[in-house]
Write an enzyme that holds these catalytic residues in place. Structure first.
Site, PDB file in Angstrom:
ATOM      1  N   LYS A 271       0.844  -1.202   0.000  1.00 37.70           N
ATOM      2  CA  LYS A 271       0.000   0.000   0.000  1.00 37.70           C
ATOM      3  C   LYS A 271       0.877   1.249   0.000  1.00 37.70           C
ATOM      4  O   LYS A 271       1.964   1.230   0.576  1.00 37.70           O
ATOM      5  CB  LYS A 271      -0.829   0.049   1.301  1.00 37.70           C
ATOM      6  CG  LYS A 271      -1.983  -0.910   1.372  1.00 37.70           C
ATOM      7  CD  LYS A 271      -2.724  -0.718   2.698  1.00 37.70           C
ATOM      8  CE  LYS A 271      -3.831  -1.737   2.877  1.00 37.70           C
ATOM      9  NZ  LYS A 271      -4.925  -1.616   1.896  1.00 37.70           N
ATOM     10  N   ARG A 346     -10.131 -11.371   3.188  1.00 36.80           N
ATOM     11  CA  ARG A 346     -11.046 -12.429   2.754  1.00 36.80           C
ATOM     12  C   ARG A 346     -10.392 -13.802   2.852  1.00 36.80           C
ATOM     13  O   ARG A 346     -11.080 -14.808   2.993  1.00 36.80           O
ATOM     14  CB  ARG A 346     -11.534 -12.132   1.331  1.00 36.80           C
ATOM     15  CG  ARG A 346     -10.452 -12.111   0.296  1.00 36.80           C
ATOM     16  CD  ARG A 346     -10.892 -11.436  -0.995  1.00 36.80           C
ATOM     17  NE  ARG A 346     -10.979  -9.983  -0.860  1.00 36.80           N
ATOM     18  CZ  ARG A 346     -11.411  -9.171  -1.813  1.00 36.80           C
ATOM     19  NH1 ARG A 346     -11.792  -9.660  -2.972  1.00 36.80           N
ATOM     20  NH2 ARG A 346     -11.441  -7.873  -1.612  1.00 36.80           N
TER      21      ARG A 346
HETATM   22  N1  BES Z   1      -7.747  -3.470   4.939  1.00 36.29           N
HETATM   23  C1  BES Z   1      -8.023  -3.181   3.587  1.00 36.29           C
HETATM   24  C2  BES Z   1      -9.330  -2.430   3.372  1.00 36.29           C
HETATM   25  C3  BES Z   1      -9.449  -1.043   3.951  1.00 36.29           C
HETATM   26  C4  BES Z   1      -9.237   0.079   3.157  1.00 36.29           C
HETATM   27  C5  BES Z   1      -9.847  -0.862   5.263  1.00 36.29           C
HETATM   28  C6  BES Z   1      -9.401   1.343   3.697  1.00 36.29           C
HETATM   29  C7  BES Z   1      -9.990   0.403   5.799  1.00 36.29           C
HETATM   30  C8  BES Z   1      -9.774   1.505   5.016  1.00 36.29           C
HETATM   31  C9  BES Z   1      -8.099  -4.481   2.772  1.00 36.29           C
HETATM   32  O1  BES Z   1      -7.303  -5.516   3.211  1.00 36.29           O
HETATM   33  C10 BES Z   1      -7.658  -4.146   1.372  1.00 36.29           C
HETATM   34  O2  BES Z   1      -6.554  -3.734   1.223  1.00 36.29           O
HETATM   35  N2  BES Z   1      -8.540  -4.333   0.405  1.00 36.29           N
HETATM   36  C11 BES Z   1      -8.246  -4.031  -0.948  1.00 36.29           C
HETATM   37  C12 BES Z   1      -8.861  -5.100  -1.808  1.00 36.29           C
HETATM   38  C13 BES Z   1      -8.470  -5.006  -3.265  1.00 36.29           C
HETATM   39  C14 BES Z   1      -7.001  -5.331  -3.426  1.00 36.29           C
HETATM   40  C15 BES Z   1      -9.316  -5.977  -4.039  1.00 36.29           C
HETATM   41  C16 BES Z   1      -8.837  -2.657  -1.283  1.00 36.29           C
HETATM   42  O3  BES Z   1      -9.930  -2.371  -0.807  1.00 36.29           O
HETATM   43  O4  BES Z   1      -8.164  -1.895  -1.957  1.00 36.29           O
HETATM   44 ZN    ZN Z   2      -5.326  -5.418   2.432  1.00 41.06          ZN
END
Ligand code: BES
Ligand code: ZN
Ligand code: ZN
Length: 500
Positions: A271, A346
């Protein structure tokens, strides 16, 4: 803090500060109702518009017992709601949190949901309004004084107010426990340390918690949790919480599952830092909500059999980290092609949901900061609620929406149309762990649905779990979202009625 109820008239109540909630319609009569008059009161009242969240402190004349009065606005709605009472009680906190104020009174106004709900809402708002996370402050120039006693003034219905206030205090303390866990520095909540904190909460509140170590997780075949953990120096944990009172009304448990990613770097699909990775200590907010809910469930001695499951790990790009292209064999036996290591929640939730089947549950509810797409769609004010389309689907969502209204932890439904499942087809495995584009919250839920074989509610709390700036009785940082929602959902299920 102790909560009590008094029938003594407001003017004679011996407290250090008296909070008087006022709505616009009642403003003209409030002086006569409370026994306030005189120049200082008139001046305070004329400067005060009774807007929700507005407060005005003044020092009444001698014949009034309390040396300080805080007018607290309830807004212009004729009917006072529990949400208005929570917000007004919390808004008074900066005035009541001053040193030297040990006893605070609040006049309980008429509320359309009844006296018990009013007592509960005022206690909740008051406790949540005094929440601060100052564990790491070595110098604190704004220390918060939490008054030792809260006295709710109610000339009638004092018994109902007392019952509500006691419950409100218990629930709000559980919300604060969840906030603390979310706000904790990641290095103080490794999976092992988080499980220790859960065990301590269990001991203190009266439920049981058993933690599996990595060897047991391997034996159980939790491939999703283990894959996410591969880049980490810290082993994963899987904690099983249980509350099973003798008077439980259900034989098959209700299972609560919480995402416990103690820090989400994204893994190799790293990230960016700003406004993304810098929020990811909150990626265990689902786990925190389950722990907070269990604290309240046990303290309120709910007559329900409830199980909690918390898979915990961090998600890091260590040398052995899982990579895009890896195919993972999950707990259920299904295979998943990983195409983005940042879609890790997930992976571990799927294993926990699959394991949940072994309880033959009547219902499973999971809470997870699962998708950034939920924040895009709904912002910070509300969580997404989704359910599998089995018997009773719309009743379940209705019941959750009612609990959202009474608790203030708001939810909004999203569809689970089969069309969205198309996006999860893999060329090499049963499923891939990301969709192609669009509707990220729904495709994440469709992914999880593959591991579910019972009535199920999914709450994506990515938006409301963590705030950059305060909002009402929710501070910046961890909000404890979901604790009160679960408590009210479960209470209404226990009481057999559809709403409380
Ligand atoms: N923990 C994150 C989601 C999240 C984003 C929580 C902002 C709180 C605030 C999750 O693990 C994630 O990174 N999801 C990705 C999924 C994508 C790669 C399909 C996302 O939402 O970008
Ligand atoms: Zn994530
Ligand atoms: Zn995550």
């Amino acid at each position: 803090m102790k909560v009590s109820v008094s029938t003594i008239a407001p003017a004679e109540l011996d407290v250090d500060l008296l909070v008087v909630p006022v709505n616009l319609a009642g403003k003209a009569e409030i002086g006569a109702a409370i026994g306030l008059s005189g120049k200082l009161f008139d001046a305070a009242l004329s400067d005060f518009s009774a807007k929700l969240g507005e407060t005005a402190v003044f020092y009444p004349e001698k014949k009034f017992q309390s040396p300080r009065v805080c007018l607290a606005g309830l807004g212009d709605a004729e009917d006072v709601t529990v949400e208005a009472l929570r917000r007004a009680a919390a808004a008074a906190a900066p005035s009541t949190a001053k040193s030297g104020i040990e006893t605070v009174g609040i006049v309980v106004p008429d509320c359309k949901d009844g006296a018990e709900a009013a007592g509960e809402a005022l206690a909740v708002g008051f406790v949540l309004g005094h929440y601060r996370f100052d564990r790491y402050m070595t110098t604190n120039d704004q220390p918060v004084n939490v008054p030792a006693r809260l006295v709710l003034q109610s000339s009638q219905a004092d018994k109902q107010v007392r019952v509500g206030a006691e419950r409100g205090k218990t629930v709000a303390e559980a919300v604060c426990q969840a906030r603390d866990l979310v706000n904790l520095s990641p290095d103080e909540k490794t999976p092992t340390l988080l499980s220790k904190a859960i065990e301590q909460t269990a001991k203190k509140s009266g439920f049981t918690a058993v933690t599996w170590d990595k060897a047991m997780i391997e034996e159980e075949g939790m491939g999703g949790l283990l894959a996410v953990n591969r880049g980490s120096m810290e082993p994963p944990t899987f904690t099983v919480l249980e509350w099973r009172p003798d008077n439980a009304m259900n034989d098959k448990p209700i299972v609560l599952v919480g995402k416990g990613v103690v820090f989400d770097t994204g893994g190799l699909s790293l990230k960016p830092t700003k406004n993304s990775m810098d929020h990811m200590k909150a990626d265990m907010a689902g786990a925190a909500a389950v722990v907070g809910a269990f604290q309240a469930i046990a303290k309120l001695e709910m007559p329900l059999y409830i199980v909690g499951l918390i898979p915990a790990t961090d998600n890091r790009p260590g040398e052995n980290a899982y990579v895009p292209g890896d195919v993972v064999k999950m707990h259920s036996g299904k295979t998943v092609e990983v195409l983005n290591t940042d879609a890790e929640g997930r992976m571990l939730l799927a294993d926990a949901l699959s394991y949940a089947s072994s309880y033959r549950p009547e219902l499973v509810i999971d809470l997870a900061t699962l998708t950034g797409a939920a924040v895009v769609a709904l912002g910070n004010h509300v969580a997404a609620v989704l359910t599998n389309e089995t018997d009773g689907a719309s009743d379940r969502v209705d019941q959750m929406q009612r609990a959202a209204r009474t608790s203030g932890d708001r939810v909004h439904p999203m569809p689970m149309f089969e069309d969205y499942a198309e996006q999860l087809k893999s060329k090499v495995a049963d499923l891939k762990n990301v969709g192609d584009s669009g509707a990220g919250t729904i495709t994440a839920a469709k992914f999880l649905e593959n591991f579910v074989s019972y009535p199920w509610i999914h709450l994506d709390i990515a938006g409301p779990a963590f705030l950059d700036s305060p909002n009402g009785y929710r501070p910046a940082g961890g909000t404890g979202f979901g604790v009160y929602l679960l408590v009210n959902f479960l209470l209404s299920r226990a009481s057999g009625r559809k709403s409380r």
